[in-house]
Design a protein around this motif. Structure first.
Motif, PDB file in Angstrom:
ATOM      1  N   VAL A   1       0.872  -1.162   0.000  1.00 44.34           N
ATOM      2  CA  VAL A   1       0.000   0.000   0.000  1.00 44.34           C
ATOM      3  C   VAL A   1       0.908   1.210   0.000  1.00 44.34           C
ATOM      4  CG1 VAL A   1      -1.779   1.239   1.272  1.00 44.34           C
ATOM      5  CG2 VAL A   1      -1.723  -1.253   1.321  1.00 44.34           C
ATOM      6  N   THR A   2       0.712   2.103  -0.976  1.00 45.78           N
ATOM      7  CA  THR A   2       1.591   3.270  -1.054  1.00 45.78           C
ATOM      8  C   THR A   2       1.228   4.244   0.057  1.00 45.78           C
ATOM      9  OG1 THR A   2       0.084   4.274  -2.639  1.00 45.78           O
ATOM     10  CG2 THR A   2       1.958   3.096  -3.547  1.00 45.78           C
ATOM     11  N   PRO A   3       2.200   4.640   0.876  1.00 48.96           N
ATOM     12  CA  PRO A   3       1.899   5.576   1.963  1.00 48.96           C
ATOM     13  C   PRO A   3       1.625   6.965   1.405  1.00 48.96           C
ATOM     14  CG  PRO A   3       4.253   5.141   1.855  1.00 48.96           C
ATOM     15  CD  PRO A   3       3.597   4.232   0.863  1.00 48.96           C
ATOM     16  N   LYS A   4       0.827   7.724   2.141  1.00 50.32           N
ATOM     17  CA  LYS A   4       0.512   9.079   1.706  1.00 50.32           C
ATOM     18  C   LYS A   4       1.782   9.920   1.758  1.00 50.32           C
ATOM     19  CE  LYS A   4      -4.235   9.040   3.381  1.00 50.32           C
ATOM     20  NZ  LYS A   4      -5.171   9.636   4.335  1.00 50.32           N
ATOM     21  N   PRO A   5       1.996  10.757   0.742  1.00 52.91           N
ATOM     22  CA  PRO A   5       3.202  11.592   0.775  1.00 52.91           C
ATOM     23  C   PRO A   5       3.079  12.652   1.865  1.00 52.91           C
ATOM     24  CG  PRO A   5       1.844  12.150  -1.111  1.00 52.91           C
ATOM     25  CD  PRO A   5       1.234  10.943  -0.468  1.00 52.91           C
TER      26      PRO A   5
END
Length: 64
Positions: free
Chosen positions: A37-41
């Motif tokens: 899951v791509t973490p929020k920038p």
């Protein structure tokens, strides 16, 4: 003139002294990775919020 029991005892002692070989570890398959899951920038950090002035210069005593 060693008897059979004396030979076996002597052989058992020698067997204990010998280095025992250990079986190689079996290769295990790598566990499957879960779906990433791509973490929020993170928002860029502001060094000095707008509206604030620069702090006064600090006088240094380095031989000048």
């Amino acid at each position: 003139m060693l008897t059979d029991t004396a030979k076996t005892k002597k052989q058992e002692q020698e067997d204990k002294k010998k280095i025992k070989e250990v079986a190689k570890a079996k290769k295990q398959p790598k566990p499957e990775k879960p779906v990433e899951v791509t973490p929020k920038p993170k928002p860029k950090r502001q060094r000095r919020p707008e509206g604030l002035e620069r702090p006064p210069e600090i006088p240094r005593h380095n031989g000048n």
